[in-house]
Design a protein around this motif. Structure first.
Motif, PDB file in Angstrom:
ATOM      1  N   UNK A 152      27.624  29.067  38.703  1.00 14.02           N
ATOM      2  CA  UNK A 152      29.004  29.525  38.786  1.00 14.02           C
ATOM      3  C   UNK A 152      29.106  30.741  39.695  1.00 14.02           C
ATOM      4  N   UNK A 153      29.970  30.622  40.699  1.00 20.24           N
ATOM      5  CA  UNK A 153      30.286  31.752  41.568  1.00 20.24           C
ATOM      6  C   UNK A 153      31.772  32.045  41.375  1.00 20.24           C
ATOM      7  N   UNK A 154      32.065  33.195  40.792  1.00 19.68           N
ATOM      8  CA  UNK A 154      33.436  33.510  40.408  1.00 19.68           C
ATOM      9  C   UNK A 154      34.403  33.445  41.587  1.00 19.68           C
ATOM     10  N   UNK A 155      35.595  32.905  41.319  1.00 20.27           N
ATOM     11  CA  UNK A 155      36.675  32.912  42.288  1.00 20.27           C
ATOM     12  C   UNK A 155      37.646  34.011  41.894  1.00 20.27           C
ATOM     13  N   UNK A 156      37.634  35.123  42.608  1.00 19.11           N
ATOM     14  CA  UNK A 156      38.523  36.242  42.322  1.00 19.11           C
ATOM     15  C   UNK A 156      39.099  36.748  43.628  1.00 19.11           C
ATOM     16  N   UNK A 157      40.265  37.388  43.547  1.00 20.31           N
ATOM     17  CA  UNK A 157      40.873  37.940  44.751  1.00 20.31           C
ATOM     18  C   UNK A 157      40.147  39.202  45.195  1.00 20.31           C
ATOM     19  N   UNK A 158      39.782  40.057  44.236  1.00 20.37           N
ATOM     20  CA  UNK A 158      39.160  41.341  44.551  1.00 20.37           C
ATOM     21  C   UNK A 158      37.889  41.488  43.715  1.00 20.37           C
ATOM     22  N   UNK A 198      32.211  53.843  38.002  1.00 21.14           N
ATOM     23  CA  UNK A 198      33.531  53.811  37.391  1.00 21.14           C
ATOM     24  C   UNK A 198      34.283  52.517  37.586  1.00 21.14           C
ATOM     25  N   UNK A 199      33.581  51.446  37.912  1.00 18.91           N
ATOM     26  CA  UNK A 199      34.243  50.150  38.148  1.00 18.91           C
ATOM     27  C   UNK A 199      34.895  49.616  36.875  1.00 18.91           C
ATOM     28  N   UNK A 200      34.161  49.680  35.756  1.00 15.71           N
ATOM     29  CA  UNK A 200      34.707  49.164  34.494  1.00 15.71           C
ATOM     30  C   UNK A 200      35.888  49.999  34.020  1.00 15.71           C
ATOM     31  N   UNK A 201      35.799  51.297  34.199  1.00 17.13           N
ATOM     32  CA  UNK A 201      36.911  52.177  33.801  1.00 17.13           C
ATOM     33  C   UNK A 201      38.166  51.854  34.604  1.00 17.13           C
ATOM     34  N   UNK A 202      37.985  51.579  35.901  1.00 11.28           N
ATOM     35  CA  UNK A 202      39.127  51.245  36.743  1.00 11.28           C
ATOM     36  C   UNK A 202      39.749  49.923  36.324  1.00 11.28           C
ATOM     37  N   UNK A 203      38.904  48.915  36.037  1.00 11.71           N
ATOM     38  CA  UNK A 203      39.440  47.608  35.624  1.00 11.71           C
ATOM     39  C   UNK A 203      40.194  47.714  34.314  1.00 11.71           C
ATOM     40  N   UNK A 204      39.686  48.491  33.360  1.00 13.95           N
ATOM     41  CA  UNK A 204      40.363  48.635  32.068  1.00 13.95           C
ATOM     42  C   UNK A 204      41.702  49.357  32.210  1.00 13.95           C
ATOM     43  N   UNK A 205      41.829  50.225  33.230  1.00 14.10           N
ATOM     44  CA  UNK A 205      43.084  50.953  33.434  1.00 14.10           C
ATOM     45  C   UNK A 205      44.147  50.072  34.069  1.00 14.10           C
ATOM     46  N   UNK A 206      43.766  49.199  35.006  1.00 14.60           N
ATOM     47  CA  UNK A 206      44.759  48.439  35.773  1.00 14.60           C
ATOM     48  C   UNK A 206      45.032  47.052  35.205  1.00 14.60           C
ATOM     49  N   UNK A 207      44.287  46.633  34.176  1.00  9.48           N
ATOM     50  CA  UNK A 207      44.496  45.302  33.604  1.00  9.48           C
ATOM     51  C   UNK A 207      44.287  45.349  32.100  1.00  9.48           C
ATOM     52  N   UNK A 208      44.457  44.180  31.468  1.00  8.35           N
ATOM     53  CA  UNK A 208      44.248  44.084  30.019  1.00  8.35           C
ATOM     54  C   UNK A 208      42.791  43.812  29.675  1.00  8.35           C
ATOM     55  N   UNK A 209      41.938  43.726  30.690  1.00 12.90           N
ATOM     56  CA  UNK A 209      40.515  43.495  30.430  1.00 12.90           C
ATOM     57  C   UNK A 209      39.907  44.709  29.741  1.00 12.90           C
ATOM     58  N   UNK A 210      38.938  44.458  28.870  1.00 14.84           N
ATOM     59  CA  UNK A 210      38.289  45.546  28.143  1.00 14.84           C
ATOM     60  C   UNK A 210      36.774  45.449  28.297  1.00 14.84           C
ATOM     61  N   UNK A 244      43.555  40.401  35.208  1.00 16.33           N
ATOM     62  CA  UNK A 244      44.729  40.108  36.036  1.00 16.33           C
ATOM     63  C   UNK A 244      45.516  41.399  36.218  1.00 16.33           C
ATOM     64  N   UNK A 245      45.758  41.749  37.481  1.00 14.36           N
ATOM     65  CA  UNK A 245      46.421  43.008  37.815  1.00 14.36           C
ATOM     66  C   UNK A 245      47.825  42.704  38.322  1.00 14.36           C
ATOM     67  N   UNK A 246      48.834  43.357  37.743  1.00 14.38           N
ATOM     68  CA  UNK A 246      50.217  43.169  38.154  1.00 14.38           C
ATOM     69  C   UNK A 246      50.638  44.352  39.023  1.00 14.38           C
ATOM     70  N   UNK A 247      51.121  44.039  40.235  1.00 16.61           N
ATOM     71  CA  UNK A 247      51.599  45.068  41.160  1.00 16.61           C
ATOM     72  C   UNK A 247      52.981  44.650  41.638  1.00 16.61           C
ATOM     73  N   UNK A 248      54.023  45.304  41.084  1.00 19.77           N
ATOM     74  CA  UNK A 248      55.383  44.899  41.409  1.00 19.77           C
ATOM     75  C   UNK A 248      55.632  43.481  40.959  1.00 19.77           C
ATOM     76  N   UNK A 249      56.088  42.626  41.882  1.00 19.27           N
ATOM     77  CA  UNK A 249      56.331  41.221  41.536  1.00 19.27           C
ATOM     78  C   UNK A 249      55.162  40.332  41.917  1.00 19.27           C
ATOM     79  N   UNK A 250      54.035  40.951  42.301  1.00 19.14           N
ATOM     80  CA  UNK A 250      52.859  40.175  42.674  1.00 19.14           C
ATOM     81  C   UNK A 250      51.712  40.492  41.710  1.00 19.14           C
ATOM     82  N   UNK A 251      50.728  39.612  41.699  1.00 19.11           N
ATOM     83  CA  UNK A 251      49.564  39.826  40.839  1.00 19.11           C
ATOM     84  C   UNK A 251      48.333  39.297  41.547  1.00 19.11           C
ATOM     85  N   UNK A 252      47.172  39.773  41.132  1.00 17.88           N
ATOM     86  CA  UNK A 252      45.907  39.280  41.674  1.00 17.88           C
ATOM     87  C   UNK A 252      44.836  39.394  40.607  1.00 17.88           C
TER      88      UNK A 252
END
Length: 423
Positions: free
Chosen positions: A154-160, A169-181, A198-206
């Motif tokens: 499995x090779x993850x398909x992600x936007x970023x 501080x990668x995990x800290x950043x992800x927990x701040x900008x998304x619901x991931x824990x 999943x990160x929501x930015x305005x009317x877009x998400x990635x």
């Protein structure tokens, strides 16, 4: 639990046997053969499913077998085909035969690949009726289904994809900008497996992926090595998170240089992947001076000062990432999924066999077609043996053996079947 590698065994269904039967209707003179054909065995089909995110199911189940075809019955009743076995895998799964016969990348939802074909059903005795053989007393066995060992990767398909050294501080950043824990702790390699959010930015998400920390020598397998880098391949944009304050005693400039070098050494094309730098831990006093040095050393990179703890600068970073993703043109794959297996044709030609003289008086005949014919027939039955001899003449094997100098009493071997040559 995140599992990104598995090794499994798959077996397609065997074909059903043909039937030997004869009509017994009261008003049908002389009756006649009425044996039906066996059903086809089921295929093993892998399909990509966007609702799955890990290969954990394959950790507990290692064997997958499709349904076999039903045997034929009297009154010309054909056996039922075996049901296909549908195996669901996450998007981004590479399905590879361990013997190197095929490798396919399942990237689109609903994309399918037949990894093992079901065996063809045997023909019933009604199929062999001729003016000279009006009551054949033999039928064919069904062919065995394909079987193989597979590797699933499995090779993850992600936007970023978040990359950086451990404790950047990668995990800290992800927990701040998304619901991931993801797990957050003050020691290296807290993140052992990728985490998606999943990160929501305005009317877009990635979709963002927090990937395990990289270290120098990762391209050779050091640390989590290739387990980490294979997930980087699928991201559209890389976010390099740097510990700008150098809290682990590291130099931020050296960290950026090492990571860029590791990406290039692992795969050249990663060096050209869009990349943004998040200069993290700006809430600490040592970070300001290091940020200025970073900007001077890498003027070609977009560097955004942030603090994953306080949230300072994070929103600006997210809008920059969202804008870059909008600029990227994603090429949609339009070609259909292909069946990578080659199925032997039913019709036998002269090119389908080879004759080898093993030693004096022993001739070995090889070829998928002729071996399949031998395995389908019970050659202890006189009618089946007569049919086999007829096919030997039709295919051209008899003439080929004579041209090869075969003599009466010599041995002919086809797979596990041997017979003595007689004119």
């Amino acid at each position: 639990m995140f599992i990104d590698y598995a090794k499994i065994y798959v077996k397609a269904g065997d074909g059903g046997n043909g039937c030997v039967a004869f009509r017994r209707e009261k008003y049908v003179p002389h009756g006649g053969p009425s044996g039906g054909d066996g059903g086809m065995g089921g295929n093993v089909v892998f399909t990509a499913d966007r609702n799955l995110h890990t290969l954990i199911d394959f950790r507990y189940r290692k064997h997958y077998k499709a349904e076999r075809g039903e045997h034929g019955r009297g009154k010309n009743q054909h056996g039922k085909n075996g049901a296909d076995l549908i195996v669901r895998v996450p998007l981004g799964t590479v399905v590879r035969d361990t013997e190197g016969r095929f490798s396919v990348d399942l990237k689109r939802h609903g994309q399918q690949i037949i990894v093992a074909r079901g065996g063809k059903g045997g023909r019933g005795n009604a199929r062999f009726t001729t003016p000279k053989l009006q009551a054949p007393r033999f039928a064919e066995r069904g062919d065995p289904g394909d079987e193989c060992m597979l590797e699933l990767e499995l090779k993850l398909l992600a936007d970023v994809g978040f990359i950086g050294f451990p404790n950047a501080g990668k995990s800290s950043l992800l927990s701040r900008i998304s619901a991931a824990r993801p797990k957050i702790a003050g020691y290296p390699f807290t993140t052992l497996n990728p985490e998606l959010g999943v990160v929501q930015v305005g009317d877009r998400s990635f979709v963002a992926a927090d990937l395990p920390g990289i270290i120098e020598g990762a391209h050779t397998g050091a640390g989590l090595g290739h387990r980490f880098l294979r997930h980087v391949e699928r991201t559209r944009l890389l976010l390099l998170v740097v510990d700008t304050a150098g809290t682990e005693g590291r130099n931020p400039i050296e960290d950026v240089e090492i990571i860029l070098r590791e990406l290039k050494l692992y795969k050249e094309e990663l060096a050209g992947r869009p990349l943004v730098v998040a200069a993290n831990k700006m809430d600490l006093p040592e970070a300001a001076g290091n940020l200025s040095s970073l900007q001077q050393k890498f003027p070609e990179l977009e560097i955004y000062p942030i603090s994953a703890v306080t949230g300072s600068g994070v929103q600006t970073l997210l809008y920059a990432i969202s804008g870059k993703l909008e600029e990227e043109v994603v090429e949609e794959e339009t070609e259909p999924a292909e069946d990578m297996r080659v199925v032997t044709a039913d019709r036998l030609q002269e090119k389908d066999f080879d004759i080898t003289l093993l030693k004096d008086g022993v001739f070995l005949i090889t070829g998928k077609g002729i071996e399949r014919l031998v395995n389908r027939l019970d050659l202890n039955i006189p009618d089946a043996l007569s049919y086999f001899q007829h096919m030997m003449r039709v295919i051209g094997i008899e003439n080929a053996l004579r041209s090869g100098g075969i003599k009466v009493g010599d041995t002919v071997r086809i797979d596990d079947f041997e017979f003595e040559w007689q004119e």
